[in-house]
Each structure stands twice: as C-alpha cells, then as structure tokens.
Enzyme design. Structure first.
Site, PDB file in Angstrom:
ATOM      1  N   CYS A 130       7.644 -12.088  10.400  1.00  0.00           N
ATOM      2  CA  CYS A 130       8.798 -11.758  11.212  1.00  0.00           C
ATOM      3  C   CYS A 130       9.330 -10.675  11.655  1.00  0.00           C
ATOM      4  O   CYS A 130       9.508  -9.581  11.069  1.00  0.00           O
ATOM      5  CB  CYS A 130       9.981 -12.163   9.937  1.00  0.00           C
ATOM      6  N   CYS A 133      12.651  -8.818  10.785  1.00  0.00           N
ATOM      7  CA  CYS A 133      12.547  -7.967   9.423  1.00  0.00           C
ATOM      8  C   CYS A 133      11.707  -6.760   9.425  1.00  0.00           C
ATOM      9  O   CYS A 133      11.733  -5.885   8.776  1.00  0.00           O
ATOM     10  CB  CYS A 133      11.963  -9.183   8.461  1.00  0.00           C
TER      11      CYS A 133
END
Length: 183
Positions: A130, A133
């Site tokens: 991700c 993130c």
C-alpha cells in the site's frame, strides 16, 4: 522453531534469503524492540504459519507483553487499512474524500512508543503493497526521530521475511502437487 530452523528449511536456491535472514536478525540500525517487532509484524503479514511460529519463537521473548501485543496490532490494523487505503488511492474519485468509518483506536494508543508502532505499520504496509500507507507511516516515523537507515532496515526485514514465506509456500505447493522440489 527458531530462525536457524527456518533457515534450514529453505532450499539451496534461496541461499541469499538464508544469509539475509541471519544478518537482519542482529540488524544494528534498530533497537532490539524495533527489530523484534518488525520481524513479528512482518511475519504475521506474510501469512505463513511456519514463518510466524519461528519468528515469534525467536523474537517474542525479546519483547514485553505490551510490545508483542502492539506488533500483532500493527499487523492486524494494517491488514485492514492497507486494503482500504490502497482502494481509495487507486480508484480515486470521491472515495478519498469520504470518511473511512473504520475503527483504528490502537493507532492512538498502541502501548509502545509511537515511532516503533509506526515503523511496524510501515513494514506491514510494505509487505501488503500500500503506497499511500507507506508514505504516511514513513513520514510519521521520520518525524518521530528515526532516520533513513532505520526505515530501510525495517523494510529490508519485511522484504526478507515475506520472501522466506513465499519461498516456503512455493515449496509446499510443489510438494503437494507431486512436483519436484528444490534441493
């Protein structure tokens, strides 16, 4: 099971993984707590029972009960967040503007230093791929006083632990299919 047992289970073609696993087990750029928590959170994110068991057996005793719980919590919360935020980032549109409406209380009070929890969250986000993130946690980690070498060390641990899990999963799949396994 220990790291040495885990290394012995790796096939010869994965010799580099054995070497990296051994050297990262004593990575000097991280504190003992940071290193142990990164190994545990990364193993949980890698989803291989044998790897998780070996890593927790090796590194779990190096952590307080609170730190062990925090490493597990980082893997758990990131399993959710990495899916959600990767979706909002990749699809775009109105989704990034909408409130997530997902409980993330552990991030406010993880039970360990904020920088350590964020480092573990960064490592799990790297395993789960991700980008949003990773960027967010890297920024918080750096604001928390950790440097590029520490961030790199955590991501190297995540990469190697994940590669070990993938290799062992592949070898188990070959064995289950009756196909030749590596020596």
């Amino acid at each position: 099971m220990s790291i040495e047992t885990l290394k012995s289970r790796l096939p010869e073609y994965a010799k580099d993984l054995k070497l990296n696993l051994g050297s990262l087990a004593s990575e000097p750029a991280l504190t003992a707590q940071q290193r142990a928590g990164t190994f545990i959170a990364s193993a949980l994110a890698s989803r291989n029972a044998g790897v998780t068991a070996a890593v927790v057996a090796e590194f779990g005793p190096q952590l307080s009960a609170e730190a062990l719980a925090a490493a597990k919590a980082a893997a758990a919360i990131m399993a959710m967040n990495n899916i959600y935020y990767r979706f909002t980032h990749l699809v775009g549109g109105d989704y990034p503007k909408l409130p997530a409406k997902l409980r993330m209380n552990v991030m406010a009070r993880p039970g360990v230093e904020k920088a350590d929890f964020e480092l573990w969250s960064l490592a799990v986000s790297a395993v789960n791929g991700c980008g949003m993130c990773m960027e967010s946690h890297e920024k918080v980690v750096r604001q928390g006083g950790l440097g590029a070498e520490q961030v790199q060390a955590a991501v190297r641990i995540a990469a190697v632990v994940h590669a070990v899990a993938a290799t062992l999963d592949g070898e188990e799949a070959l064995a289950g299919a009756g196909l030749p396994q590596a020596a």
